[in-house]
Design an enzyme around this catalytic site. Structure first.
Site, PDB file in Angstrom:
ATOM      1  N   PRO A   9      48.846  32.608 -56.737  1.00  0.00           N
ATOM      2  CA  PRO A   9      48.600  32.014 -58.046  1.00  0.00           C
ATOM      3  C   PRO A   9      47.619  30.843 -58.019  1.00  0.00           C
ATOM      4  CG  PRO A   9      50.794  31.436 -57.269  1.00  0.00           C
ATOM      5  CD  PRO A   9      50.247  32.455 -56.319  1.00  0.00           C
ATOM      6  N   ASN A  10      46.808  30.840 -59.035  1.00  0.00           N
ATOM      7  CA  ASN A  10      45.832  29.781 -59.327  1.00  0.00           C
ATOM      8  C   ASN A  10      44.626  29.768 -58.398  1.00  0.00           C
ATOM      9  OD1 ASN A  10      47.349  28.679 -61.559  1.00  0.00           O
ATOM     10  ND2 ASN A  10      48.773  27.935 -60.015  1.00  0.00           N
ATOM     11  N   ARG A  17      39.658  24.154 -60.315  1.00  0.00           N
ATOM     12  CA  ARG A  17      40.989  23.566 -60.166  1.00  0.00           C
ATOM     13  C   ARG A  17      40.981  22.405 -59.174  1.00  0.00           C
ATOM     14  NH1 ARG A  17      45.797  26.113 -56.684  1.00  0.00           N
ATOM     15  NH2 ARG A  17      47.392  24.622 -57.259  1.00  0.00           N
ATOM     16  N   TYR A  22      41.023  20.892 -53.655  1.00  0.00           N
ATOM     17  CA  TYR A  22      40.698  22.244 -53.210  1.00  0.00           C
ATOM     18  C   TYR A  22      39.214  22.486 -52.969  1.00  0.00           C
ATOM     19  CZ  TYR A  22      45.496  23.011 -54.592  1.00  0.00           C
ATOM     20  OH  TYR A  22      46.862  22.924 -54.701  1.00  0.00           O
ATOM     21  N   ASN A  73      47.322  33.497 -48.440  1.00  0.00           N
ATOM     22  CA  ASN A  73      47.419  32.188 -49.072  1.00  0.00           C
ATOM     23  C   ASN A  73      48.283  32.424 -50.300  1.00  0.00           C
ATOM     24  OD1 ASN A  73      47.215  29.800 -50.456  1.00  0.00           O
ATOM     25  ND2 ASN A  73      45.022  29.557 -50.095  1.00  0.00           N
ATOM     26  N   ALA A  76      51.529  28.413 -54.417  1.00  0.00           N
ATOM     27  CA  ALA A  76      52.843  27.806 -54.658  1.00  0.00           C
ATOM     28  C   ALA A  76      53.997  28.700 -54.210  1.00  0.00           C
ATOM     29  CB  ALA A  76      52.991  27.458 -56.135  1.00  0.00           C
ATOM     30  N   GLU A  97      49.271  32.540 -42.206  1.00  0.00           N
ATOM     31  CA  GLU A  97      49.374  31.782 -43.451  1.00  0.00           C
ATOM     32  C   GLU A  97      48.181  30.839 -43.546  1.00  0.00           C
ATOM     33  OE1 GLU A  97      52.268  28.304 -45.150  1.00  0.00           O
ATOM     34  OE2 GLU A  97      53.234  29.948 -44.070  1.00  0.00           O
ATOM     35  N   HIS A  99      45.993  27.858 -45.941  1.00  0.00           N
ATOM     36  CA  HIS A  99      45.950  26.895 -47.047  1.00  0.00           C
ATOM     37  C   HIS A  99      44.642  26.133 -46.994  1.00  0.00           C
ATOM     38  CE1 HIS A  99      50.110  27.604 -48.029  1.00  0.00           C
ATOM     39  NE2 HIS A  99      50.382  27.508 -46.737  1.00  0.00           N
ATOM     40  N   ARG A 106      50.471  16.209 -48.659  1.00  0.00           N
ATOM     41  CA  ARG A 106      50.653  16.270 -50.108  1.00  0.00           C
ATOM     42  C   ARG A 106      52.115  16.030 -50.467  1.00  0.00           C
ATOM     43  NH1 ARG A 106      47.818  21.191 -52.567  1.00  0.00           N
ATOM     44  NH2 ARG A 106      48.229  19.949 -54.425  1.00  0.00           N
TER      45      ARG A 106
END
Length: 146
Positions: A9-10, A17, A22, A73, A76, A97, A99, A106
């Site tokens: 998502p996103n 964004r 990012y 990725n 969330a 994984e 990111h 964060r």
């Protein structure tokens, strides 16, 4: 060899964004760069993005018997999705994984991944380069078994 990138998502909004977190790269520019790298390595690379957890699960299921590895990725969903974890484990496809940001620098809720402990590895904090580093890692793993 065939690899699949699964983006959650996103990530379709990359470049727009929160660029301070990012970066300015778009998902498309990251995928194009990775596609060029894959071609040089003789790797077939497919990409998928969805804001829907179920669609991501379906994509992973559909990859069974078709791909040798996954770069994921999950956005969330990394921190919440038992369904994605179960899909990755059920297929048995090795995965890394990925990111863009350093999730450990964060918010506290981003420090826990439901996917990381079963992954070959985790790459985070290098922006779009995270995908390239993950690609190199999974390729090395698939070639050597290490």
């Amino acid at each position: 060899m065939e690899l699949l990138i699964v983006n959650g998502p996103n990530l379709n909004l990359l470049g727009l964004r929160e660029p301070s977190i990012y970066g300015a790269e778009t998902l498309n520019s990251i995928e194009v760069a990775l596609q060029k790298k894959a071609e040089k390595e003789g790797v077939v690379l497919e990409s998928f993005q969805s804001n829907s957890e179920g669609a991501m699960v379906d994509c992973i299921h559909n990859a069974l018997g078709k791909v040798d590895g996954i770069l994921i990725n999950a956005g969330a969903y990394t921190h919440t999705s038992i369904a994605l974890r179960d899909a990755l484990l059920a297929t048995g496809i090795p995965y890394v994984e990925v990111h863009l940001s350093n999730t450990f620098a964060r918010e506290e809720f981003r420090h826990k991944s439901l996917l990381a402990d079963c992954a070959i590895g985790v790459v985070s904090g290098f922006g779009g380069r995270s995908y390239e580093l993950a690609f190199d890692g999974i390729l090395a793993h698939l070639k050597t078994g290490e």
